[in-house]
Design an enzyme around this catalytic site. Structure first.
Site, PDB file in Angstrom:
ATOM      1  N   HIS A 312       0.854  -1.183   0.000  1.00 19.28           N
ATOM      2  CA  HIS A 312       0.000   0.000   0.000  1.00 19.28           C
ATOM      3  C   HIS A 312       0.887   1.229   0.000  1.00 19.28           C
ATOM      4  CE1 HIS A 312      -3.168   2.796   1.138  1.00 19.28           C
ATOM      5  NE2 HIS A 312      -3.979   1.890   0.632  1.00 19.28           N
ATOM      6  N   ASP A 370      -7.991  -5.566   0.209  1.00 18.53           N
ATOM      7  CA  ASP A 370      -8.516  -6.401  -0.868  1.00 18.53           C
ATOM      8  C   ASP A 370      -8.121  -7.862  -0.740  1.00 18.53           C
ATOM      9  OD1 ASP A 370      -9.879  -4.422  -2.231  1.00 18.53           O
ATOM     10  OD2 ASP A 370      -8.014  -3.654  -3.061  1.00 18.53           O
TER      11      ASP A 370
HETATM   12  N1  CMC Z   1       4.229  -7.485  -4.963  1.00 21.56           N
HETATM   13  C1  CMC Z   1       5.560  -7.447  -5.135  1.00 21.56           C
HETATM   14  N2  CMC Z   1       6.322  -6.343  -4.935  1.00 21.56           N
HETATM   15  C2  CMC Z   1       5.691  -5.233  -4.562  1.00 21.56           C
HETATM   16  C3  CMC Z   1       4.294  -5.185  -4.360  1.00 21.56           C
HETATM   17  C4  CMC Z   1       3.556  -6.363  -4.588  1.00 21.56           C
HETATM   18  N3  CMC Z   1       2.226  -6.365  -4.415  1.00 21.56           N
HETATM   19  N4  CMC Z   1       3.928  -3.926  -3.996  1.00 21.56           N
HETATM   20  C5  CMC Z   1       5.053  -3.206  -3.963  1.00 21.56           C
HETATM   21  N5  CMC Z   1       6.127  -3.990  -4.297  1.00 21.56           N
HETATM   22  C6  CMC Z   1       7.548  -3.598  -4.295  1.00 21.56           C
HETATM   23  C7  CMC Z   1       7.858  -2.739  -5.514  1.00 21.56           C
HETATM   24  O1  CMC Z   1       8.300  -3.540  -6.599  1.00 21.56           O
HETATM   25  C8  CMC Z   1       8.973  -1.874  -4.963  1.00 21.56           C
HETATM   26  O2  CMC Z   1      10.153  -2.643  -4.905  1.00 21.56           O
HETATM   27  P1  CMC Z   1      11.614  -1.938  -5.129  1.00 21.56           P
HETATM   28  O3  CMC Z   1      11.752  -0.962  -4.002  1.00 21.56           O
HETATM   29  O4  CMC Z   1      12.587  -3.059  -5.100  1.00 21.56           O
HETATM   30  O5  CMC Z   1      11.517  -1.267  -6.482  1.00 21.56           O
HETATM   31  C9  CMC Z   1       8.544  -1.615  -3.516  1.00 21.56           C
HETATM   32  O6  CMC Z   1       7.747  -2.754  -3.154  1.00 21.56           O
HETATM   33  C10 CMC Z   1       7.718  -0.340  -3.336  1.00 21.56           C
HETATM   34  O7  CMC Z   1       6.583  -0.412  -4.221  1.00 21.56           O
HETATM   35  P2  CMC Z   1       5.962   0.801  -5.041  1.00 21.56           P
HETATM   36  O8  CMC Z   1       5.431   0.291  -6.339  1.00 21.56           O
HETATM   37  O9  CMC Z   1       6.962   1.916  -5.122  1.00 21.56           O
HETATM   38  O10 CMC Z   1       4.807   1.223  -4.077  1.00 21.56           O
HETATM   39  P3  CMC Z   1       3.572   2.121  -4.449  1.00 21.56           P
HETATM   40  O11 CMC Z   1       3.252   2.885  -3.246  1.00 21.56           O
HETATM   41  O12 CMC Z   1       3.857   2.917  -5.691  1.00 21.56           O
HETATM   42  O13 CMC Z   1       2.426   1.082  -4.821  1.00 21.56           O
HETATM   43  C11 CMC Z   1       0.587  -0.366  -4.652  1.00 21.56           C
HETATM   44  C12 CMC Z   1       1.415   0.709  -3.950  1.00 21.56           C
HETATM   45  C13 CMC Z   1      -0.656  -0.681  -3.818  1.00 21.56           C
HETATM   46  C14 CMC Z   1       0.113   0.131  -6.030  1.00 21.56           C
HETATM   47  C15 CMC Z   1       1.466  -1.644  -4.829  1.00 21.56           C
HETATM   48  O14 CMC Z   1       1.892  -2.118  -3.567  1.00 21.56           O
HETATM   49  C16 CMC Z   1       0.744  -2.751  -5.592  1.00 21.56           C
HETATM   50  O15 CMC Z   1       0.756  -2.742  -6.829  1.00 21.56           O
HETATM   51  N6  CMC Z   1       0.100  -3.717  -4.875  1.00 21.56           N
HETATM   52  C17 CMC Z   1      -0.695  -4.746  -5.503  1.00 21.56           C
HETATM   53  C18 CMC Z   1      -2.047  -4.166  -5.924  1.00 21.56           C
HETATM   54  C19 CMC Z   1      -2.970  -3.973  -4.744  1.00 21.56           C
HETATM   55  O16 CMC Z   1      -3.138  -4.863  -3.916  1.00 21.56           O
HETATM   56  N7  CMC Z   1      -3.628  -2.811  -4.723  1.00 21.56           N
HETATM   57  C20 CMC Z   1      -4.665  -2.504  -3.704  1.00 21.56           C
HETATM   58  C21 CMC Z   1      -4.270  -1.392  -2.807  1.00 21.56           C
HETATM   59  S1  CMC Z   1      -5.336  -1.276  -1.377  1.00 21.56           S
HETATM   60  C22 CMC Z   1      -6.882  -0.858  -2.003  1.00 21.56           C
HETATM   61  C23 CMC Z   1      -6.922   0.530  -2.513  1.00 21.56           C
HETATM   62  O17 CMC Z   1      -6.648   1.472  -1.753  1.00 21.56           O
HETATM   63  O18 CMC Z   1      -7.275   0.712  -3.678  1.00 21.56           O
END
Ligand code: CMC
Length: 437
Positions: A312, A370
């Protein structure tokens, strides 16, 4: 370079020229201070760059507060766990919209207003038939909610407080009806009209699951679980869809159009679409033995696969909503007599392994709301493609409350980010016959 001074200003210094500017620091009730950069460009001639808004506040708000490090979520100062345990969705709607818990009389009036707005204009039924039966329900929702502005002309004056309130009530009341209609349409079943003798969650389940051929009795355990799901998704401060609603509203668009824009933004798998993606992922994993293989894929930077339902932007601790839903999941499965649900077993094992894995520990990737909601919704009988629609039903009150708050500000200013232009500099037009072939 920046440093914070005793007078609650930040001093910004240009290291090349030595010029410096003092920027005011604003304090909220809770959470980190913010540097007010509104005069930065006029004073220093520079913009800031923060494409995914990882360090930028877009508004002041009194509605919802999240402490991502501690895993805390509060609406109007009330903890989400307490609201889920003690309150009900309609009361939470009132709280989000009006800022306080209602008195008994206020609650009754609000309940009446919402209940008596649940029917949609009969002409809306015709609108549905323009869609293919296999259309994704979110595609239908994007169109149909935007189209409400063509049906309710008497509440479109955004400068009239009463009309804003009527629109807010209409949206909270009618979106469950429309959501249920999208489900019925895709199943090829007749639309089911709302019933005023049922509670909000109960009525929603009735519109989704009853058929004219037999009586449908809503299970109180399922109605309660639905109500909790709605509470847990009601608002989440300035996330992608809420920010989309605010930006759309800042251009003075009508509330139905604004909420439709929120629905489009919610659809993506990184946001509300994750509940559908979680279930599809669990089905794809298929057995506990295959979990390590998928964990490796999630860690591989060359593989676009991510563990859906994990991570998140704000929570760097267990999502408090996931904790409530995890417990709810057991109750719902027990009520439905679903024993040893294989997807739940995979989900539990996946959570356990991921929470011990260095990659997830270091990045503070915990299960989010989720992760468990899809299992509950599937057990209740919702098609997977409806999951994000249910999120939209619940979040409507959050979007509407944030829109209402923005409209009540003294000066509504259009949202208009700037950019760092990295394209071509000025150049002369080249006629077609002089261009490279
Ligand atoms: N699986 C594997 N690696 C992950 C994941 C994941 N679900 N989420 C983040 N990472 C890694 C990402 O690759 C990065 O690694 P590194 O630092 O080595 O590059 C690190 O963790 C930080 O991630 P980020 O992409 O910079 O984080 P963000 O804040 O931009 O993204 C997120 C947040 C929710 C989009 C992401 O965690 C994700 O895609 N999760 C899966 C989708 C999901 O479950 N979304 C629902 C969110 S809760 C409901 C809502 O509010 O809508």
């Amino acid at each position: 370079m920046t440093d914070k001074t005793a007078e609650d200003t930040f001093t910004l210094t240009n290291d090349q020229t030595g010029d410096s500017w003092k920027l005011p620091v604003a304090k909220g009730t809770l959470g980190p201070d913010v540097i007010d950069i509104r005069k930065l460009y006029s004073q220093a001639g520079v913009f800031t760059l923060d494409p995914a808004f990882t360090a930028t506040g877009s508004c002041k708000s009194r509605i919802t507060f999240i402490d991502g490090d501690e895993g805390v979520l509060m609406h109007r100062g009330y903890d989400i766990k307490e609201l889920a345990a003690e309150s009900n969705y309609l009361e939470v709607c009132y709280l989000l919209l009006y800022g306080e818990l209602p008195s008994k009389a206020e609650m009754e009036e609000f309940r009446h207003n919402i209940t008596y707005h649940t029917m949609v204009h009969e002409q809306v039924h015709k609108f549905f038939t323009g869609f293919r039966r296999d259309a994704h329900p979110m595609a239908i929702m994007c169109g149909i909610v935007g189209a409400l502005s063509a049906f309710y002309h008497d509440s479109l004056d955004i400068w009239d407080e009463k009309q804003r309130e009527i629109s807010a009530h209409r949206l909270i009341a009618k979106i469950p009806t429309l959501a249920a209609m999208t489900m019925k349409y895709s199943l090829g079943q007749p639309f089911v009209y709302p019933r005023n003798d049922l509670g909000y969650a109960e009525n929603f389940l009735h519109m989704c699951f009853s058929v004219p051929a037999e009586e449908y009795k809503v299970s109180p355990v399922l109605a309660d679980a639905m109500d909790k799901i709605l509470i847990l998704h009601a608002d989440h401060e300035q996330n992608a869809s809420t920010s989309t609603v605010r930006i759309a509203g800042s251009s003075q668009a009508n509330p139905f159009a604004c909420i439709a824009s929120g629905i489009t933004s919610l659809w993506g798998p990184a946001h509300g679409g994750a509940n559908q993606a979680v279930l599809e992922m669990l089905e794809q994993i298929g057995s506990k033995e295959r979990i390590p293989e998928f964990l490796e894929r999630a860690k591989d930077k060359d593989d676009p696969f991510r563990l859906m339902g994990f991570g998140h932007r704000v929570y760097k601790n267990y999502d408090p909503r996931a904790a409530v839903l995890k417990k709810n999941c057991d109750e719902v499965l027990e009520e439905l007599g679903v024993e040893n649900e294989p997807l739940l077993e995979i989900a539990r094992e996946l959570e356990k392994i991921a929470l011990e894995d260095d990659y997830f520990v270091q990045r503070k990737l915990f299960p989010n709301v989720d992760f468990y909601s899809g299992i509950i919704l599937k057990a209740m009988g919702f098609p997977t493609s409806m999951f994000t629609v249910l999120f939209a039903v619940a979040r409507t009150v959050g979007w509407v409350s944030q829109w209402k708050e923005m409209m009540e500000e003294t000066a509504l200013k259009i949202g208009r980010p700037r950019q760092l232009y990295v394209g071509e500099g000025p150049r002369d037009y080249v006629p077609m016959d002089k261009r490279k072939s």
